[in-house]
Design an enzyme around this catalytic site. Structure first.
Site, short mmCIF file in Angstrom:
data_model
loop_
_atom_site.label_atom_id
_atom_site.label_comp_id
_atom_site.label_asym_id
_atom_site.label_seq_id
_atom_site.Cartn_x
_atom_site.Cartn_y
_atom_site.Cartn_z
N GLY A 34 0.85 -1.18 0.00
CA GLY A 34 0.00 0.00 0.00
C GLY A 34 0.89 1.23 0.00
N THR A 35 1.42 1.55 -1.17
CA THR A 35 2.55 2.46 -1.28
C THR A 35 2.15 3.84 -1.78
OG1 THR A 35 4.13 0.67 -1.65
CG2 THR A 35 4.75 2.81 -2.50
N THR A 36 2.87 4.86 -1.32
CA THR A 36 2.81 6.19 -1.92
C THR A 36 4.23 6.67 -2.16
OG1 THR A 36 0.82 6.66 -0.61
CG2 THR A 36 1.85 8.51 -1.73
N GLY A 165 -1.43 4.07 -2.83
CA GLY A 165 -1.84 5.18 -1.97
C GLY A 165 -1.92 6.51 -2.70
#
Length: 206
Positions: A34-36, A165
């Site tokens: 769940g990356t930004t 994200g």
């Protein structure tokens, strides 16, 4: 659902050798992040950052993951997607950039690094899950940011956002980005935007 020690676990029915059994979702779920990730270019360089959370489905496997990888002295990449895939690609790109630097005795350019990333991502697009932002500085074009989403497209952008994200902040970034920002403005732009999709306990690396 069933409860044990106030912990709710989602179970799903699996079949192995025609025998049904239950397993929690986080144990069998695909390993996804769940990356930004984010990068912004300015006249004298770039500012990039990323959150530090790695999750397996709804289970957070690691809260201190380093998603920024150095591939050359002045070139980095921000990684999102499958951690194994993006780490392997970054290692290959670093190898080829080191080889080029040794042969030419010159620092590689950001565009060359981005095109090598594109080569691996595009040729293996059916088997890899990799979305990458390549950013850095070179003496030819200064600070540059290249966005490589899933599939292997490569395009230079004044700023780039990636990861699952990023869907929470795309509109906000578009409406608040200003051309001609200096280093201080870019640092504030990246750090504040990365905090929006994160929880209080998650870290942000800039």
């Amino acid at each position: 659902y069933y409860y044990k020690s106030n912990l709710r676990i989602t179970t799903m029915s699996l079949f192995e050798n025609d025998i049904a059994y239950d397993a929690p979702e986080w144990l069998t779920g695909e390993h996804m992040t769940g990356t930004t990730i984010m990068a912004v270019e300015f006249a004298d360089g770039v500012v990039f950052g990323a959150d530090s959370r790695t999750s397996t489905g709804t289970y957070v496997a690691n809260r201190v993951t380093d998603k920024l990888t150095q591939v050359s002295e002045k070139i980095y990449c921000c990684r999102s997607g499958s951690a194994a895939d993006t780490q392997a690609i970054a290692d290959y790109v670093k190898f080829y950039l080191d080889l080029q630097e040794n042969e030419t005795d010159e620092d590689p350019t950001v565009e060359v690094a981005s095109r090598i990333f594109q080569l691996f991502c595009y040729q293996n697009r059916d088997s890899l899950s990799a979305s990458i932002i390549c950013a850095g500085w070179d003496k030819v074009k200064g600070g540059q940011v290249f966005c490589l989403p899933l599939g292997g497209m490569c395009v230079r952008m004044p700023f780039a956002v990636g990861g699952s994200g990023s869907t929470y902040i795309y509109g906000h970034c578009d409406s608040t980005y200003k051309e001609g920002m200096n280093e201080k403005d870019c640092l504030k732009f990246v750090s504040t935007r990365l905090l929006l999709p994160c929880t209080v306990t998650e870290a942000v690396e800039v």
